[in-house]
Design a protein around this motif. Sequence first.
Motif, PDB file in Angstrom:
ATOM      1  N   LYS A   1       0.800  -1.226   0.000  1.00  0.00           N
ATOM      2  CA  LYS A   1       0.000   0.000   0.000  1.00  0.00           C
ATOM      3  C   LYS A   1       0.837   1.282   0.000  1.00  0.00           C
ATOM      4  N   VAL A   2       2.136   1.166   0.256  1.00  0.00           N
ATOM      5  CA  VAL A   2       2.968   2.355   0.407  1.00  0.00           C
ATOM      6  C   VAL A   2       2.908   3.246  -0.834  1.00  0.00           C
ATOM      7  N   TYR A   3       3.179   2.694  -2.015  1.00  0.00           N
ATOM      8  CA  TYR A   3       3.240   3.520  -3.223  1.00  0.00           C
ATOM      9  C   TYR A   3       1.915   4.185  -3.557  1.00  0.00           C
ATOM     10  N   SER A   4       0.817   3.482  -3.343  1.00  0.00           N
ATOM     11  CA  SER A   4      -0.477   4.097  -3.677  1.00  0.00           C
ATOM     12  C   SER A   4      -0.769   5.284  -2.759  1.00  0.00           C
ATOM     13  N   ILE A   5      -0.352   5.199  -1.514  1.00  0.00           N
ATOM     14  CA  ILE A   5      -0.560   6.320  -0.592  1.00  0.00           C
ATOM     15  C   ILE A   5       0.370   7.475  -0.944  1.00  0.00           C
ATOM     16  N   VAL A   6       1.618   7.172  -1.221  1.00  0.00           N
ATOM     17  CA  VAL A   6       2.556   8.224  -1.635  1.00  0.00           C
ATOM     18  C   VAL A   6       2.056   8.892  -2.912  1.00  0.00           C
ATOM     19  N   ASP A   7       1.505   8.115  -3.835  1.00  0.00           N
ATOM     20  CA  ASP A   7       0.936   8.689  -5.064  1.00  0.00           C
ATOM     21  C   ASP A   7      -0.173   9.690  -4.749  1.00  0.00           C
ATOM     22  N   LYS A   8      -0.990   9.393  -3.764  1.00  0.00           N
ATOM     23  CA  LYS A   8      -2.064  10.323  -3.392  1.00  0.00           C
ATOM     24  C   LYS A   8      -1.490  11.624  -2.827  1.00  0.00           C
ATOM     25  N   VAL A   9      -0.417  11.528  -2.068  1.00  0.00           N
ATOM     26  CA  VAL A   9       0.235  12.738  -1.553  1.00  0.00           C
ATOM     27  C   VAL A   9       0.792  13.559  -2.716  1.00  0.00           C
ATOM     28  N   ILE A  10       1.422  12.900  -3.678  1.00  0.00           N
ATOM     29  CA  ILE A  10       1.970  13.619  -4.834  1.00  0.00           C
ATOM     30  C   ILE A  10       0.850  14.246  -5.660  1.00  0.00           C
ATOM     31  N   GLU A  11      -0.265  13.544  -5.818  1.00  0.00           N
ATOM     32  CA  GLU A  11      -1.421  14.121  -6.519  1.00  0.00           C
ATOM     33  C   GLU A  11      -1.887  15.393  -5.817  1.00  0.00           C
ATOM     34  N   TYR A  12      -1.913  15.354  -4.485  1.00  0.00           N
ATOM     35  CA  TYR A  12      -2.315  16.539  -3.728  1.00  0.00           C
ATOM     36  C   TYR A  12      -1.328  17.681  -3.961  1.00  0.00           C
ATOM     37  N   ILE A  13      -0.043  17.384  -3.869  1.00  0.00           N
ATOM     38  CA  ILE A  13       0.970  18.420  -4.112  1.00  0.00           C
ATOM     39  C   ILE A  13       0.758  19.042  -5.487  1.00  0.00           C
ATOM     40  N   LYS A  14       0.536  18.214  -6.486  1.00  0.00           N
ATOM     41  CA  LYS A  14       0.284  18.711  -7.849  1.00  0.00           C
ATOM     42  C   LYS A  14      -0.927  19.642  -7.863  1.00  0.00           C
ATOM     43  N   SER A  15      -1.962  19.285  -7.130  1.00  0.00           N
ATOM     44  CA  SER A  15      -3.204  20.070  -7.136  1.00  0.00           C
ATOM     45  C   SER A  15      -3.045  21.452  -6.510  1.00  0.00           C
ATOM     46  N   THR A  16      -2.007  21.644  -5.710  1.00  0.00           N
ATOM     47  CA  THR A  16      -1.819  22.930  -5.033  1.00  0.00           C
ATOM     48  C   THR A  16      -1.267  24.010  -5.958  1.00  0.00           C
ATOM     49  N   GLY A  17      -0.663  23.604  -7.058  1.00  0.00           N
ATOM     50  CA  GLY A  17      -0.108  24.571  -7.989  1.00  0.00           C
ATOM     51  C   GLY A  17       1.312  25.018  -7.685  1.00  0.00           C
ATOM     52  N   VAL A  18       1.923  24.496  -6.605  1.00  0.00           N
ATOM     53  CA  VAL A  18       3.309  24.872  -6.337  1.00  0.00           C
ATOM     54  C   VAL A  18       4.227  24.125  -7.299  1.00  0.00           C
TER      55      VAL A  18
ATOM     56  N   GLN B   1       0.285  14.530   5.878  1.00  0.00           N
ATOM     57  CA  GLN B   1       0.133  13.612   7.011  1.00  0.00           C
ATOM     58  C   GLN B   1      -1.313  13.121   7.082  1.00  0.00           C
ATOM     59  N   GLU B   2      -2.234  14.066   6.937  1.00  0.00           N
ATOM     60  CA  GLU B   2      -3.653  13.732   7.017  1.00  0.00           C
ATOM     61  C   GLU B   2      -4.076  12.779   5.906  1.00  0.00           C
ATOM     62  N   ILE B   3      -3.538  12.976   4.708  1.00  0.00           N
ATOM     63  CA  ILE B   3      -3.850  12.090   3.584  1.00  0.00           C
ATOM     64  C   ILE B   3      -3.404  10.664   3.903  1.00  0.00           C
ATOM     65  N   CYS B   4      -2.195  10.522   4.428  1.00  0.00           N
ATOM     66  CA  CYS B   4      -1.678   9.184   4.755  1.00  0.00           C
ATOM     67  C   CYS B   4      -2.573   8.477   5.767  1.00  0.00           C
ATOM     68  N   ILE B   5      -2.986   9.199   6.797  1.00  0.00           N
ATOM     69  CA  ILE B   5      -3.861   8.605   7.813  1.00  0.00           C
ATOM     70  C   ILE B   5      -5.214   8.239   7.211  1.00  0.00           C
ATOM     71  N   LYS B   6      -5.769   9.152   6.410  1.00  0.00           N
ATOM     72  CA  LYS B   6      -7.064   8.890   5.765  1.00  0.00           C
ATOM     73  C   LYS B   6      -7.002   7.651   4.880  1.00  0.00           C
ATOM     74  N   GLU B   7      -5.845   7.406   4.283  1.00  0.00           N
ATOM     75  CA  GLU B   7      -5.684   6.262   3.378  1.00  0.00           C
ATOM     76  C   GLU B   7      -5.307   4.977   4.103  1.00  0.00           C
ATOM     77  N   GLY B   8      -5.293   5.003   5.429  1.00  0.00           N
ATOM     78  CA  GLY B   8      -5.120   3.765   6.178  1.00  0.00           C
ATOM     79  C   GLY B   8      -3.838   3.614   6.962  1.00  0.00           C
ATOM     80  N   ALA B   9      -2.957   4.588   6.931  1.00  0.00           N
ATOM     81  CA  ALA B   9      -1.727   4.488   7.722  1.00  0.00           C
ATOM     82  C   ALA B   9      -2.054   4.641   9.204  1.00  0.00           C
ATOM     83  N   SER B  10      -1.437   3.809  10.020  1.00  0.00           N
ATOM     84  CA  SER B  10      -1.634   3.937  11.465  1.00  0.00           C
ATOM     85  C   SER B  10      -0.700   4.992  12.044  1.00  0.00           C
TER      86      SER B  10
END
Length: 96
Positions: free
Chosen positions: A18-35, A61-70
């Motif tokens: 599950k690690v890569y799929s969660i990291v991918d979601k964080v990167i998607e979020y970063i992309k969405s911010t426009g920085v 951090q919040e994304i990782c927890i929401k996606e199932g990280a303890s």
Amino acid sequence: MPVVNLSLQVLPVVSEEKVYSIVDKVIEYIKSTGVKYVVGPMETTMEGELDTLLEIVKKAQEICIKEGASRVISVVKIDYKPEGVTIDEKIKKYYV
């Protein structure tokens, strides 16, 4: 406020598959911010105002927890100087 560089490595505590799929979601979020950002094999480096980038770190951090990280272990590096610092000034010579 000057432009800074901030590198973020998130290590969500989940099963290995599950690690890569969660990291991918964080990167998607970063992309969405426009920085401006550059994804590397171990971390993602962003460019922007420090307050903005720290908010992105918090949300990651919040994304990782929401996606199932303890638990989430994160490594943050900041390059700050009063006149600002850009990603391009550091790496452009490597990309001709």
